[in-house]
Design a protein around this motif. Sequence first.
Motif, PDB file in Angstrom:
ATOM      1  N   ARG A  44      -0.907 -13.119   2.811  1.00  0.00           N
ATOM      2  CA  ARG A  44       0.094 -11.666   2.047  1.00  0.00           C
ATOM      3  C   ARG A  44      -0.151 -11.611   1.230  1.00  0.00           C
ATOM      4  N   PRO A  46      -1.385  -7.417   0.014  1.00  0.00           N
ATOM      5  CA  PRO A  46      -1.415  -6.229   0.602  1.00  0.00           C
ATOM      6  C   PRO A  46      -2.711  -5.977   1.032  1.00  0.00           C
ATOM      7  N   ASP A  48      -5.420  -1.750   0.466  1.00  0.00           N
ATOM      8  CA  ASP A  48      -5.680  -0.855   1.274  1.00  0.00           C
ATOM      9  C   ASP A  48      -6.977  -0.826   0.943  1.00  0.00           C
ATOM     10  N   ARG A  53      -7.779  -9.474  -1.196  1.00  0.00           N
ATOM     11  CA  ARG A  53      -7.294 -10.278  -0.213  1.00  0.00           C
ATOM     12  C   ARG A  53      -9.005 -10.831   0.188  1.00  0.00           C
ATOM     13  N   TYR A 121       4.316  -8.547  -5.728  1.00  0.00           N
ATOM     14  CA  TYR A 121       4.426  -8.289  -4.275  1.00  0.00           C
ATOM     15  C   TYR A 121       3.841 -10.481  -4.175  1.00  0.00           C
TER      16      TYR A 121
END
Length: 143
Positions: A44, A46, A48, A53, A121
Amino acid sequence: MLDLTVDIGGLSDSLDRLSKGLEAELHVALNRTLLFMAGEAKQRAPVDTGFLRASIYPVSLTLNGHAMAITAASAQNPNAAFSLSIPVPRTKLEGFLVAGADYAKFVEFGTVRGSSFTPGYLFMTDALEKGRPILRKEALEAW
């Protein structure tokens, strides 16, 4: 007069063994759920550079992905800051889902600059909510 004596000394030992066995099963369930939630949060998050992550990891008394997360995140972006603070569980029934990227809280909850708000987010919150029923189910099965 009738005098009855009941000795439950053995019962106490049995309850201790049952309690320790249940605690061990719940700890395994917690670890499985933490691993699931870490995977969900990573999916989930985001992306870049991939640093955020890669910085997500679970922590329990027997599960600590901190070192692997630092290695993986640094490979994505060697210049980004990684929090070296590791939460320490106090019991077998306590665990943490951690995003080690220093900027993770801003991505999760959003930012305010002047009068402008950028919403967050909720990648970690959503992962925790998705893992909650799994942990509940596993805990009931252990019980």
